[in-house]
Structures are given as structure tokens and as C-alpha cells.
Design a protein around this motif. Structure first.
Motif: not given
Length: 125
Positions: A28-29, A34-37, A52-57, A73-75
Motif C-alpha cells: 500500500r505504501y 510509485f505512480k505506475s503502481f 504487470k503490478d505483481v511483476e513491478l513488485v 532512486g528506484a523511481r
């Protein structure tokens, strides 16, 4: 295709937490950072994560926990990987096989159903 992720259209937050080893409150945080999440929400306001959300996680977990990136940095790293311009359009124009097309159409139909339900919900209240 990530073999750690079952072949499903949507995952609930508990399933994503179990698959990825990331606690629900962290997921949730990350949504706020992350806007794409952005998982869709069901009529009952439950988060529904797409593949795609799980892949992003998994990607965020690697960047933040394994590679030691900060949130900022991740962003930045994620932005570097996003296709843009002509290359992005070319990727969208790839020919679809019959089987892939059917899966894609099912996903679109499912997402449209969720959106339709979300639109109906406020009117029925």
C-alpha cells in the motif's frame, strides 16, 4: 514471462504479499510512492493487482532490497526502463498470435467489466 506468478488476471493483496514476500502495508505504501503502481479496485473496494503490478513488485523488491536503491532512486531507475516515443509505438504494434490475442482480449474484457462495475457503483448508492 515470470514463472513465479500464476496465470491469473487479478490477484488480491494477500496473494501478492504471499507471492512476493512483501507485506500488505508495504504494498500500500509503494502505491503512494510509485505512480505506475496502481491496482484497480473492486466494487467492494478491494485491491486487484494485475500481472504487470505483481511483476513491478518483484522489480521494486529487487531495486529496494537487493540493489539498495532508495525510493527516489528506484523511481528514477524505473523511468529509465520505460519505453518512449517511436520505440514504444513499435512495441505496441507487434503482431499477436491467436492464443496471445485471446488472452489479451480476455484481460481487456475483464478490466472493462471492473470499470463498468465501478461506474455503476456510485449511481446505485
Amino acid at each position: 514471462m515470470d514463472t513465479r506468478i500464476p496465470d491469473k488476471l487479478y490477484f488480491r493483496i494477500g496473494e501478492v504479499a504471499e507471492l512476493t514476500g512483501i507485506k500488505p502495508h508495504v504494498l500500500r505504501y509503494w502505491e503512494s510512492e510509485f505512480k505506475s503502481f496502481k491496482p484497480v479496485k473492486s466494487r467492494s473496494n478491494q485491491r486487484l493487482y494485475r500481472r504487470k503490478d505483481v511483476e513491478l513488485v518483484f522489480r521494486l523488491k529487487d531495486l529496494l532490497y537487493e540493489q539498495g536503491y532508495t525510493i527516489a532512486g528506484a523511481r528514477k531507475k524505473l523511468k529509465e526502463r520505460q519505453p518512449s516515443g517511436k520505440k514504444a509505438v513499435e512495441q505496441l504494434a507487434l503482431p499477436l498470435t491467436g492464443a496471445r490475442e485471446k488472452v489479451l482480449l480476455r484481460q481487456i474484457h475483464s478490466e472493462l467489466s471492473v470499470l463498468r462495475d465501478r461506474l455503476k457503483s456510485p449511481l446505485e448508492s
